[in-house]
Design an enzyme around this catalytic site. Sequence first.
Site, PDB file in Angstrom:
ATOM      1  CB  THR A 162      -6.034   1.323   4.095  1.00 37.02           C
ATOM      2  OG1 THR A 162      -5.697   2.339   3.171  1.00 37.02           O
ATOM      3  CG2 THR A 162      -4.798   0.894   4.867  1.00 37.02           C
ATOM      4  CE  LYS A 188      -2.646   2.271   1.398  1.00 36.25           C
ATOM      5  NZ  LYS A 188      -3.029   3.003   2.635  1.00 36.25           N
ATOM      6  CB  THR A 199       0.218   5.577   4.119  1.00 32.45           C
ATOM      7  OG1 THR A 199       0.406   5.959   5.434  1.00 32.45           O
ATOM      8  CG2 THR A 199       1.503   5.216   3.454  1.00 32.45           C
ATOM      9  CD  GLU A 280     -10.195   8.848   0.189  1.00 33.74           C
ATOM     10  OE1 GLU A 280      -9.888   8.074   1.094  1.00 33.74           O
ATOM     11  OE2 GLU A 280     -10.161  10.072   0.282  1.00 33.74           O
ATOM     12  CG  ASN A 403     -12.476  11.703   2.608  1.00 34.48           C
ATOM     13  OD1 ASN A 403     -11.704  11.006   3.260  1.00 34.48           O
ATOM     14  ND2 ASN A 403     -12.431  11.787   1.294  1.00 34.48           N
ATOM     15  CB  SER A 408     -19.235   7.644  11.729  1.00 34.53           C
ATOM     16  OG  SER A 408     -18.844   8.976  11.613  1.00 34.53           O
TER      17      SER A 408
END
Lengths: 408, 408
Positions: A162, A188, A199, A280, A403, A408
């Site tokens: 993802t 993942k 996830t 991230e 995040n 958006s």
Amino acid sequence: MAKTSALSPLAPARFPDLPVIDGVTFSTIAAGVRYQGRTDVMLAHLIPGTTIAGTFTRSATRSAPVLDCEAKIGGPSDDAAAILVNSGNSNAFTGKGGVQAVDAITAAVSKACGVPQNRVFTSSTGVIGEPLPYERITESLTGLTTALDAGGIEAAAHAIMTTDTFPKGAAASVDIDGKTVSIAGIAKGSGMIAPDMATMLVYLFTDARIDQTELQSIVSAGTDRTFNCITVDSDTSTSDTLLMAATGASGVDVTGSAGFATAVHDVMRDLAHQVVRDGEGATKFVEIQVTGAASDKDAHTHAMSIANSPLVKTAIAGEDANWGRIVMAVGKSGAAADRDTLSIRFGDIVVAENGWRSPNYNEDDAAAHMKAQNLVIGVDIGIGSGQATVWTCDLTHGYIDINADYRS
Amino acid sequence: MAKTSALSPLAPARFPDLPVIDGVTFSTIAAGVRYQGRTDVMLAHLIPGTTIAGTFTRSATRSAPVLDCEAKIGGPSDDAAAILVNSGNSNAFTGKGGVQAVDAITAAVSKACGVPQNRVFTSSTGVIGEPLPYERITESLTGLTTALDAGGIEAAAHAIMTTDTFPKGAAASVDIDGKTVSIAGIAKGSGMIAPDMATMLVYLFTDARIDQTELQSIVSAGTDRTFNCITVDSDTSTSDTLLMAATGASGVDVTGSAGFATAVHDVMRDLAHQVVRDGEGATKFVEIQVTGAASDKDAHTHAMSIANSPLVKTAIAGEDANWGRIVMAVGKSGAAADRDTLSIRFGDIVVAENGWRSPNYNEDDAAAHMKAQNLVIGVDIGIGSGQATVWTCDLTHGYIDINADYRS
């Protein structure tokens, strides 16, 4: 749809060569569940007799596919089996419709693959709270079943991504009585969780022969030492799923083999580290080693408190050898500690000992150490023999970017 | 030295008018503990008979001044008393030298003010792990004692600031048997903690007459409902300290007065909100109301899980009505929840109910609501009658800016 992020600076140079695991075949397809122009569904087919073990999120708001998988683990292993995973939609917090989607998918896979429905395991990862357009998956099954291929695992690693910036794979082999058994896994996850694209998913395959109960205990113990020892942002997915399938096709019985368990755990640790390396916004990979705690459990509590502290993580991002924040994180963890026996090191550099800054401490040495991409923070609590190691990454502007305007 | 940040966008328009509290006088001085060109030590002198209550950080690595204060709370109240606070250095994780510094300061204040050493309470806030240059404080005592003034509380609020972008004060009064008692308080804290400039500090004063035991129970209950219900970044200081002094100078005995307790709690809540409003990098003030939990404790656990979630906090920063992240935070909290009875609202807008997106949900309405500076997130767990309210702020690039290069 997800913002596309640049490749993590901590990514491996390339996807590893994974061995073919006898007894399992893979296929992928671009079903358009949510994404366009990429594969988003993977199917794995497993021969009769394959034993399957699993570990799952402990969230109280577990998704419908997680609840379905959990219920099926531990059933009979005589028949063939299948694993179907989609990305783009997590089918989490989707009410009764979510349960119906799981039922529709597992029924269709059962029919298309000729396996009983109670041997069909499904996972979904992606946006929370949107109805899963499951017809796009069930209508893709003819394409998926005709394309099944023993060499398809790398493509499968791509299809389940993802917000990941790289596909994740790892492998190991172990020789038992002169014969080789192989283990290959894919995962993942970009962060312990990215809830909209919810996830962490992990799939492990081996050609070893092992009964389900023993496989489950290896997988459960390994999860505790690997995936339960990583954190990106302290958040926990509604969908985290790990499945391991042992086809037995090598004919090698690994019952009681410590070497096999170690090899499985090595693959799990490798994949867990890759998830952190794709955290991230991550720019640093950090190993936190806690020793001298009252118990292993206390050591883990201290280590996770350090690993989850936004102030520790921002200090690491700033390449600041800010040991005061480590003291703080130990103090707040709730596990036993004594301020005056605490020692802290960055790599080999002792920065604090016996409750105060080390007399040998040199800020310039520590600052130079903090510039590395891979860091070790060592904390000795000084009151017992409990120990634990966990892995995390830093907290950067990149995390906020990803995040704060994700949907958006 | 701390980076100077711009005034928080959530700051009040001005410092409030605080009443003079009979029986307490204040003074401040620029002692140069660490900062230059500003006041950094405050002294409060309290008349004989003043009762003093306190609550403190539960950190296992509490600082020397915290341990000293804790030990003194509950002692006899006959003599005069003093509170001395310095900013710039927290005297935390400073080994035996830290204890010696506390002893030197409290001995010097005892002598300068003519109060017993066991009635001298001291707090330190600022960098961790650096020896406190306590001589700069003890040498300032003559200046401090000669400047004591009943109207000095606002100057005291300035002297205790570290990374705060505004001084914090609040007041209340209550009429009892036709007479008025007053309560005034000051606080510092920019985030639940900013460990290098460690600490949330709160000082409350009243001219009410009340015995120490009852004052302590009012203060402890209030802390649970106010300061223990705020979070900026989930981190906990080694130095958090709240002291309340009741001089009795009004002659009004408030024993058993619910109105007095409520007024004290109102002042505490006001100051707690101001700490959140000065949260590092904060641009939104968020009230999280949890209802329908199995118990009040469970409701608090859910609320803090939501308030501390980096993914929830970044979504708020991004003005994204991302209710999936609320589901996730409830699920991971560890407290009881049922996915299919969960309801979530942003202000008055119901976004999810009965385990799925509300049929009336309109993304545009929710997006408009998220643009406000003050937000309410309501979560009904749907399984009991437990409730709790907590307050937090968003997680922004400003937080990373402040903390990723703080000591540099």
